[in-house]
Scaffold this active site. Structure first.
Site, PDB file in Angstrom:
ATOM      1  N   SER A 180      -9.076   1.332   2.056  1.00 30.17           N
ATOM      2  CA  SER A 180      -9.309   1.899   0.729  1.00 30.17           C
ATOM      3  C   SER A 180      -8.661   0.968  -0.273  1.00 30.17           C
ATOM      4  O   SER A 180      -7.732   0.225   0.054  1.00 30.17           O
ATOM      5  CB  SER A 180      -8.752   3.321   0.627  1.00 30.17           C
ATOM      6  OG  SER A 180      -7.391   3.371   1.014  1.00 30.17           O
TER       7      SER A 180
ATOM      8  N   GLU B  68      -7.170   0.395  -4.374  1.00 36.03           N
ATOM      9  CA  GLU B  68      -6.688   1.036  -5.589  1.00 36.03           C
ATOM     10  C   GLU B  68      -6.904   0.122  -6.784  1.00 36.03           C
ATOM     11  O   GLU B  68      -6.584  -1.071  -6.751  1.00 36.03           O
ATOM     12  CB  GLU B  68      -5.203   1.376  -5.463  1.00 36.03           C
ATOM     13  CG  GLU B  68      -4.649   2.092  -6.693  1.00 36.03           C
ATOM     14  CD  GLU B  68      -3.269   2.645  -6.453  1.00 36.03           C
ATOM     15  OE1 GLU B  68      -3.139   3.486  -5.526  1.00 36.03           O
ATOM     16  OE2 GLU B  68      -2.327   2.243  -7.161  1.00 36.03           O
TER      17      GLU B  68
ATOM     18  N   ALA C 152      -0.109   9.593 -17.955  1.00 40.53           N
ATOM     19  CA  ALA C 152      -0.023  10.885 -18.642  1.00 40.53           C
ATOM     20  C   ALA C 152      -0.527  10.770 -20.069  1.00 40.53           C
ATOM     21  O   ALA C 152      -0.087   9.916 -20.830  1.00 40.53           O
ATOM     22  CB  ALA C 152       1.422  11.375 -18.643  1.00 40.53           C
TER      23      ALA C 152
ATOM     24  N   ASP D  84       5.663   9.251 -13.034  1.00 38.53           N
ATOM     25  CA  ASP D  84       6.926   8.750 -13.585  1.00 38.53           C
ATOM     26  C   ASP D  84       7.270   9.460 -14.890  1.00 38.53           C
ATOM     27  O   ASP D  84       6.368   9.885 -15.624  1.00 38.53           O
ATOM     28  CB  ASP D  84       6.821   7.246 -13.854  1.00 38.53           C
ATOM     29  CG  ASP D  84       6.672   6.434 -12.580  1.00 38.53           C
ATOM     30  OD1 ASP D  84       7.205   6.867 -11.541  1.00 38.53           O
ATOM     31  OD2 ASP D  84       6.014   5.376 -12.633  1.00 38.53           O
TER      32      ASP D  84
ATOM     33  N   ALA E  62      11.841  15.411 -15.743  1.00 31.92           N
ATOM     34  CA  ALA E  62      11.936  16.836 -16.059  1.00 31.92           C
ATOM     35  C   ALA E  62      10.519  17.399 -16.115  1.00 31.92           C
ATOM     36  O   ALA E  62       9.677  16.889 -16.867  1.00 31.92           O
ATOM     37  CB  ALA E  62      12.644  17.052 -17.387  1.00 31.92           C
TER      38      ALA E  62
ATOM     39  N   TYR F 208       7.101   7.383   1.071  1.00 28.44           N
ATOM     40  CA  TYR F 208       8.050   6.348   0.649  1.00 28.44           C
ATOM     41  C   TYR F 208       8.897   5.857   1.822  1.00 28.44           C
ATOM     42  O   TYR F 208       9.948   6.430   2.126  1.00 28.44           O
ATOM     43  CB  TYR F 208       8.948   6.889  -0.464  1.00 28.44           C
ATOM     44  CG  TYR F 208       8.160   7.251  -1.698  1.00 28.44           C
ATOM     45  CD1 TYR F 208       7.908   6.312  -2.680  1.00 28.44           C
ATOM     46  CD2 TYR F 208       7.628   8.542  -1.845  1.00 28.44           C
ATOM     47  CE1 TYR F 208       7.155   6.633  -3.793  1.00 28.44           C
ATOM     48  CE2 TYR F 208       6.869   8.859  -2.959  1.00 28.44           C
ATOM     49  CZ  TYR F 208       6.635   7.905  -3.932  1.00 28.44           C
ATOM     50  OH  TYR F 208       5.876   8.222  -5.028  1.00 28.44           O
TER      51      TYR F 208
ATOM     52  N   ASP G  65      12.934  12.803   0.960  1.00 30.25           N
ATOM     53  CA  ASP G  65      11.537  12.428   0.747  1.00 30.25           C
ATOM     54  C   ASP G  65      10.632  13.079   1.784  1.00 30.25           C
ATOM     55  O   ASP G  65       9.536  13.541   1.473  1.00 30.25           O
ATOM     56  CB  ASP G  65      11.369  10.912   0.834  1.00 30.25           C
ATOM     57  CG  ASP G  65      11.611  10.225  -0.494  1.00 30.25           C
ATOM     58  OD1 ASP G  65      11.498  10.883  -1.540  1.00 30.25           O
ATOM     59  OD2 ASP G  65      11.887   9.024  -0.477  1.00 30.25           O
TER      60      ASP G  65
ATOM     61  N   LYS H 225       4.269  18.955   0.653  1.00 31.30           N
ATOM     62  CA  LYS H 225       2.938  18.567   0.194  1.00 31.30           C
ATOM     63  C   LYS H 225       1.887  18.838   1.268  1.00 31.30           C
ATOM     64  O   LYS H 225       0.774  19.286   0.963  1.00 31.30           O
ATOM     65  CB  LYS H 225       2.932  17.090  -0.231  1.00 31.30           C
ATOM     66  CG  LYS H 225       3.724  16.831  -1.508  1.00 31.30           C
ATOM     67  CD  LYS H 225       3.637  15.404  -2.010  1.00 31.30           C
ATOM     68  CE  LYS H 225       4.488  14.444  -1.250  1.00 31.30           C
ATOM     69  NZ  LYS H 225       4.606  13.125  -1.939  1.00 31.30           N
TER      70      LYS H 225
ATOM     71  N   GLN I 169       4.097   3.834  -0.467  1.00 30.60           N
ATOM     72  CA  GLN I 169       4.459   2.803  -1.420  1.00 30.60           C
ATOM     73  C   GLN I 169       4.373   1.464  -0.690  1.00 30.60           C
ATOM     74  O   GLN I 169       4.527   1.400   0.537  1.00 30.60           O
ATOM     75  CB  GLN I 169       5.882   3.060  -1.931  1.00 30.60           C
ATOM     76  CG  GLN I 169       6.408   2.075  -2.925  1.00 30.60           C
ATOM     77  CD  GLN I 169       5.541   2.017  -4.166  1.00 30.60           C
ATOM     78  OE1 GLN I 169       4.590   1.235  -4.208  1.00 30.60           O
ATOM     79  NE2 GLN I 169       5.842   2.838  -5.154  1.00 30.60           N
TER      80      GLN I 169
ATOM     81  N   PHE J 175       7.798  -5.019 -10.099  1.00 34.57           N
ATOM     82  CA  PHE J 175       7.254  -3.755  -9.597  1.00 34.57           C
ATOM     83  C   PHE J 175       8.170  -3.166  -8.532  1.00 34.57           C
ATOM     84  O   PHE J 175       8.445  -1.963  -8.519  1.00 34.57           O
ATOM     85  CB  PHE J 175       5.866  -3.970  -8.993  1.00 34.57           C
ATOM     86  CG  PHE J 175       4.775  -4.201  -9.993  1.00 34.57           C
ATOM     87  CD1 PHE J 175       4.905  -3.802 -11.311  1.00 34.57           C
ATOM     88  CD2 PHE J 175       3.589  -4.813  -9.604  1.00 34.57           C
ATOM     89  CE1 PHE J 175       3.892  -4.013 -12.237  1.00 34.57           C
ATOM     90  CE2 PHE J 175       2.573  -5.031 -10.517  1.00 34.57           C
ATOM     91  CZ  PHE J 175       2.726  -4.629 -11.834  1.00 34.57           C
TER      92      PHE J 175
ATOM     93  N   HIS K  81      -4.484   0.763   2.932  1.00 34.18           N
ATOM     94  CA  HIS K  81      -4.757   0.995   1.513  1.00 34.18           C
ATOM     95  C   HIS K  81      -4.235  -0.207   0.751  1.00 34.18           C
ATOM     96  O   HIS K  81      -3.068  -0.586   0.888  1.00 34.18           O
ATOM     97  CB  HIS K  81      -4.049   2.268   1.036  1.00 34.18           C
ATOM     98  CG  HIS K  81      -4.335   2.634  -0.383  1.00 34.18           C
ATOM     99  ND1 HIS K  81      -5.512   3.228  -0.772  1.00 34.18           N
ATOM    100  CD2 HIS K  81      -3.586   2.483  -1.521  1.00 34.18           C
ATOM    101  CE1 HIS K  81      -5.482   3.445  -2.087  1.00 34.18           C
ATOM    102  NE2 HIS K  81      -4.326   3.003  -2.558  1.00 34.18           N
TER     103      HIS K  81
END
Length: 310
Positions: free
Chosen positions: A16, A18, A52, A110, A120, A149, A162, A169, A180, A220, A270
């Protein structure tokens, strides 16, 4: 166009890719040239990152919709919890479903202030990625992938914390985790052992980042908590003004990592493409993913990606 998958009996190499939504006309051109180059490899899906609010979110939607309209690729749209209420996020989910998207990559996201700021949750939003996965699954039957992660999320105290979140999830409905990026394959396998020891059985797909630009990659890595081994820095040392050699070194590094993972049993990958196709296409070629040539191999025969001697 058909694709030959040059793997052994009972094996597959699934990939896959990204992409991120372009910000300029030039970046738009680069993105779609890369999509066109990689599409004949028939990836399992292509994911599009998400920011966002505002124009970033709109660019994500536009990119996903164009992939649906103009290609045969299966898009997976990223979605985060940041700076949005539950009704806002639910509306995004509904719009994706209406457009034909059936796969969402659910992430916490993030902080608006960037990595290093304390996260938050929005007072009226989803609390974290597990909460978001549950919200998606309550609203629709989309496939949901999540993050993992191997070296610990920067906001987590431990890798075990984690893994607690990954378990939450999965309990909420996630069916795939994408890691990651990492450069030391032992990190991935140690993490995989710990995940499996916790009874988590979903695929943990390694995320690979071909080094298009070493300085950028190191930045990064610092932001996301991934380590850059000394040997990797050494390979790119002294090449700041030598783009041609950097490209050859990058191809060699990426090939070594991918083929070592194959030798150790990995079959799904990926790729974080950075919207560039050349290195990713080359690695996929080594993995045995090729656009069909005029004479497909007879059943049971294959061209090995590596010689018998390795």
């Amino acid at each position: 166009m058909n694709v030959q998958r040059l793997a052994g009996p009972g094996e597959t190499n699934a990939v896959s890719f990204e992409f991120f939504p372009p910000k300029t006309d030039e970046m738009e051109k680069t993105l779609w040239e890369s999509v066109e180059r990689l599409a004949p490899l028939r990836p399992a899906f292509v994911s599009v990152t998400y920011g966002a609010g505002g124009s970033t979110r709109e660019r994500t939607h536009a990119t996903v919709k164009r992939i649906l309209a103009e290609t045969a690729l299966t898009p997976a749209a990223h979605l985060t919890c940041v700076a949005a209420t539950r009704p806002d996020i639910d509306a995004v989910i509904a719009s994706y479903m209406a457009a034909g998207v059936r796969h969402i990559v659910a992430l916490r996201g993030d902080p608006l202030g960037g990595v290093g700021e304390r996260y938050a949750p929005h007072p009226g939003g989803y609390t974290n990625a597990a909460d978001l996965v549950g919200g998606i699954k309550r609203q629709c039957d989309a496939e949901v992938s999540v993050s993992a992660y191997p070296e610990r999320h920067p906001d987590s105290a431990t890798v075990e914390a984690d893994i607690d979140m990954l378990e939450a999830k999965v309990d909420a409905g996630a069916t795939r985790a994408i890691t990651q990026f990492f450069f030391d394959n032992d990190l991935y396998f140690r993490y995989l052992d710990r995940v499996r020891a916790r009874g988590i059985s979903i695929p943990i797909v390694p995320g690979l980042l071909p080094v298009q630009n070493f300085k950028q990659t190191r930045t990064f890595a610092q932001r996301c908590g991934a380590s850059v081994p000394g040997w990797l820095a050494e390979r790119f040392a002294g090449l700041d003004e030598d783009a041609a050699t950097r490209k050859l070194i990058a191809a060699a590094v990426a090939a070594e990592q991918a083929l070592d993972l194959v030798d150790r049993g990995v079959r799904d990958f990926h790729f974080y493409t950075m919207n560039r196709a050349d290195l990713v296409y080359a690695i996929c070629h080594l993995l045995g993913l090729r656009p069909n040539v005029s004479s497909p191999l007879p059943s049971g025969e294959r061209v090995p990606a590596r010689s018998a001697g390795g």
